[in-house]
Design a protein around this motif. Structure first.
Motif, mmCIF file in Angstrom:
data_model
loop_
_atom_site.group_PDB
_atom_site.id
_atom_site.type_symbol
_atom_site.label_atom_id
_atom_site.label_comp_id
_atom_site.label_asym_id
_atom_site.label_seq_id
_atom_site.Cartn_x
_atom_site.Cartn_y
_atom_site.Cartn_z
ATOM 1 N N VAL A 35 10.932 -0.043 1.349
ATOM 2 C CA VAL A 35 9.967 -0.431 0.311
ATOM 3 C C VAL A 35 10.663 -1.278 -0.751
ATOM 4 O O VAL A 35 10.153 -2.329 -1.166
ATOM 5 N N LEU A 36 11.849 -0.839 -1.182
ATOM 6 C CA LEU A 36 12.626 -1.610 -2.161
ATOM 7 C C LEU A 36 13.021 -2.969 -1.582
ATOM 8 O O LEU A 36 12.896 -4.006 -2.244
ATOM 9 N N VAL B 178 6.828 8.248 -2.372
ATOM 10 C CA VAL B 178 7.889 8.400 -1.374
ATOM 11 C C VAL B 178 9.098 9.118 -1.978
ATOM 12 O O VAL B 178 9.685 10.012 -1.365
ATOM 13 N N CYS B 179 9.458 8.740 -3.211
ATOM 14 C CA CYS B 179 10.618 9.352 -3.873
ATOM 15 C C CYS B 179 10.365 10.826 -4.191
ATOM 16 O O CYS B 179 11.262 11.665 -4.049
ATOM 17 N N LEU B 180 9.150 11.151 -4.608
ATOM 18 C CA LEU B 180 8.814 12.549 -4.875
ATOM 19 C C LEU B 180 8.852 13.363 -3.578
ATOM 20 O O LEU B 180 9.325 14.502 -3.562
ATOM 21 N N ASP B 181 8.360 12.754 -2.518
ATOM 22 C CA ASP B 181 8.394 13.409 -1.210
ATOM 23 C C ASP B 181 9.840 13.660 -0.781
ATOM 24 O O ASP B 181 10.186 14.738 -0.282
ATOM 25 N N GLY C 22 0.792 -1.230 0.000
ATOM 26 C CA GLY C 22 0.000 0.000 0.000
ATOM 27 C C GLY C 22 0.820 1.273 0.000
ATOM 28 O O GLY C 22 0.266 2.370 -0.086
ATOM 29 N N ILE C 23 2.144 1.170 0.101
ATOM 30 C CA ILE C 23 3.002 2.362 0.092
ATOM 31 C C ILE C 23 3.520 2.583 -1.319
ATOM 32 O O ILE C 23 4.164 1.712 -1.904
ATOM 33 N N ASN C 24 3.208 3.725 -1.865
ATOM 34 C CA ASN C 24 3.564 4.070 -3.234
ATOM 35 C C ASN C 24 5.007 4.587 -3.273
ATOM 36 O O ASN C 24 5.304 5.673 -2.755
ATOM 37 N N LEU C 25 5.921 3.791 -3.851
ATOM 38 C CA LEU C 25 7.341 4.163 -3.895
ATOM 39 C C LEU C 25 7.549 5.458 -4.670
ATOM 40 O O LEU C 25 8.385 6.295 -4.294
ATOM 41 N N PHE C 26 6.793 5.647 -5.745
ATOM 42 C CA PHE C 26 6.890 6.870 -6.545
ATOM 43 C C PHE C 26 6.572 8.084 -5.673
ATOM 44 O O PHE C 26 7.269 9.100 -5.700
ATOM 45 N N LYS D 221 2.015 13.359 -3.039
ATOM 46 C CA LYS D 221 0.983 13.066 -2.044
ATOM 47 C C LYS D 221 -0.300 12.560 -2.702
ATOM 48 O O LYS D 221 -0.952 11.642 -2.206
ATOM 49 N N LEU D 222 -0.668 13.180 -3.829
ATOM 50 C CA LEU D 222 -1.900 12.776 -4.495
ATOM 51 C C LEU D 222 -1.761 11.407 -5.157
ATOM 52 O O LEU D 222 -2.742 10.695 -5.336
ATOM 53 N N SER D 223 -0.510 11.026 -5.502
ATOM 54 C CA SER D 223 -0.268 9.671 -6.007
ATOM 55 C C SER D 223 -0.561 8.648 -4.913
ATOM 56 O O SER D 223 -1.166 7.606 -5.159
ATOM 57 N N GLN D 224 -0.132 8.975 -3.693
ATOM 58 C CA GLN D 224 -0.433 8.097 -2.560
ATOM 59 C C GLN D 224 -1.931 8.071 -2.291
ATOM 60 O O GLN D 224 -2.504 7.013 -1.993
#
Length: 255
Positions: A115-116, A74-77, A68-72, A164-167
């Protein structure tokens, strides 16, 4: 001892405000109060940031899953936080205005690596951390022109919102918030809200102020989802429990 106390207080206020409070006993100076409040909030946010994402890290460790954790996201954050602290450091803004970003960056890079790792890319998780710290050195070690950092800080606004909106979209698609930590998300929301005020008081930088406004909105969306999905889960559990009790009552009568 008194001199040491004075030095500590002068970190929270200037000489004029110190005289106002402790020499003239004028406790109703609005400008001094706002300065003291801003510094106090800034230090409280920094103190809180040391642990703000630890609940998220512990939740991943405990469940040995990053579901459920969106790596994309997290990386943008991480990109947004890193650009922010590098821009603030190079511009010479007070540590109380951006210091929380340092601890958030360390915790966010840890989450990305986890996550990785739990998604089966153990080697990539190590490479990711090494590359990140090389980039961090390049940004803060005088190798990157301040103009580039200013431009990167400008990109923070859409990147922060997109991350954030991706998550939020991942949460919507999954019908829940997965391994997201409620405590972490709530602390991020309240921290970014308080940072709007401290940025106005301590930097006056329109870019930083607007960035925190966008961050507060985006964090608010995630928090709203957490409240909604928790309420939905509790409501479903309550509805399931009531028929179960009625069934037991009927069975008891039948006996």
């Amino acid at each position: 001892m008194a001199e040491l106390a004075k030095k500590g207080l002068l970190y929270l206020m200037n000489e004029k405000c110190f005289d106002n409070y402790f020499v003239e006993f004028n406790f109703f100076d609005l400008l001094c109060f706002k300065m003291l409040l801003s510094k106090g909030l800034g230090l409280a946010i920094i103190a809180g940031s040391v642990l703000v994402k630890v609940p998220q890290i512990l939740k991943i460790f405990k469940n040995k899953s990053a579901e459920g954790i969106n790596l994309f996201s997290v990386c943008l954050d991480l990109f947004a936080i890193t650009c922010h602290i590098s821009y603030s450091f190079v511009r010479g803004f007070p540590f109380s205005a951006w210091g929380d970003g340092t601890f958030l960056a360390l915790q966010t890079v840890t989450i990305a690596a986890l996550v990785l790792y739990y998604n089966g890319a153990k080697g990539k998780s190590i490479i990711f951390v090494v590359v990140y710290f090389i980039i961090l050195y390049a940004l803060n070690g005088g190798l990157t022109p301040v103009e580039v950092l200013w431009t990167a800080q400008g990109f923070n606004i859409p990147i922060l919102a997109l991350g954030k909106l991706s998550q939020a979209f991942t949460n919507y698609k999954n019908g829940g918030t997965g391994q997201l930590s409620s405590a972490t998300c709530f602390m991020l929301f309240f921290g970014s809200t308080a940072r709007i005020f401290t940025s106005i008081q301590e930097t006056g930088d329109p870019m930083m102020i607007f960035t925190y406004c966008v961050s507060t909105f985006a964090n608010g969306v995630i928090v709203s989802q957490i409240i909604y999905y928790n309420w939905k889960t509790d409501d479903t559990a309550a509805k399931t429990k009531v028929p179960s009790q009625k069934t037991k009552a009927k069975a008891a009568k039948a006996d």
